[in-house]
Scaffold this motif. Structure first.
Motif, mmCIF file in Angstrom:
data_model
loop_
_atom_site.group_PDB
_atom_site.id
_atom_site.type_symbol
_atom_site.label_atom_id
_atom_site.label_comp_id
_atom_site.label_asym_id
_atom_site.label_seq_id
_atom_site.Cartn_x
_atom_site.Cartn_y
_atom_site.Cartn_z
ATOM 1 N N UNK A 25 46.904 13.609 50.499
ATOM 2 C CA UNK A 25 47.124 13.178 49.111
ATOM 3 C C UNK A 25 46.368 14.098 48.160
ATOM 4 N N UNK A 26 45.100 14.363 48.453
ATOM 5 C CA UNK A 26 44.299 15.230 47.587
ATOM 6 C C UNK A 26 44.879 16.643 47.523
ATOM 7 N N UNK A 27 45.324 17.143 48.665
ATOM 8 C CA UNK A 27 45.917 18.476 48.717
ATOM 9 C C UNK A 27 47.199 18.535 47.884
ATOM 10 N N UNK A 28 48.018 17.513 48.005
ATOM 11 C CA UNK A 28 49.266 17.441 47.244
ATOM 12 C C UNK A 28 48.979 17.340 45.750
ATOM 13 N N UNK A 29 48.004 16.517 45.374
ATOM 14 C CA UNK A 29 47.647 16.400 43.953
ATOM 15 C C UNK A 29 47.150 17.730 43.397
ATOM 16 N N UNK A 30 46.324 18.442 44.177
ATOM 17 C CA UNK A 30 45.832 19.748 43.717
ATOM 18 C C UNK A 30 46.988 20.718 43.507
ATOM 19 N N UNK A 31 47.928 20.727 44.446
ATOM 20 C CA UNK A 31 49.074 21.636 44.336
ATOM 21 C C UNK A 31 49.942 21.281 43.131
ATOM 22 N N UNK A 32 50.207 19.983 42.938
ATOM 23 C CA UNK A 32 51.010 19.564 41.792
ATOM 24 C C UNK A 32 50.305 19.896 40.486
#
Length: 117
Positions: A25-32
């Motif tokens: 989730x954190x990785x996806x949020x950073x990418x978005x």
């Protein structure tokens, strides 16, 4: 029925899965977020905007910086309205206080609360 040891093992397995999902989730949020920042930068460049334009509220006009050397104290404004029951007052500036809004909703008028000067 499961044994205590089996339940503990399952709990540890679920905790590992939860940690992995939180990492994803954190990785996806950073990418978005990085993608959104890139879009914003591109739009700012396309329209000739700066960060100062964003904080001023008016395009092409930078925000006024607060003067750190300003020692003038804020002036108090004399109250214009008073609740005779509670003694609460309002200067007439800013949002109307709840006590006054409720009174007006119940049929009273603003003039009834005016302080004689």
């Amino acid at each position: 029925m499961s044994t205590y040891q089996e339940l503990l093992a399952r709990q540890q397995e679920l905790a590992r899965e939860q940690a992995e999902l939180e990492r994803q989730i954190q990785e996806t949020l950073r990418a978005e977020r990085a993608g959104v920042i890139q879009q914003i930068k591109a739009m700012m460049a396309e329209h000739g905007l700066t960060v100062a334009d964003l904080s001023s509220g008016k395009p092409g006009r930078p925000a006024r910086a607060a003067s750190s050397g300003d020692t003038t104290p804020a002036r108090k404004v004399a109250p214009k309205y008073r609740d005779p029951e509670t003694g609460e007052t309002w200067s007439g500036r800013g949002l109307k206080p709840k006590w006054l809004s409720h009174a007006i909703e119940n049929g009273r008028t603003l003039e009834e609360f005016t302080i004689a000067q």
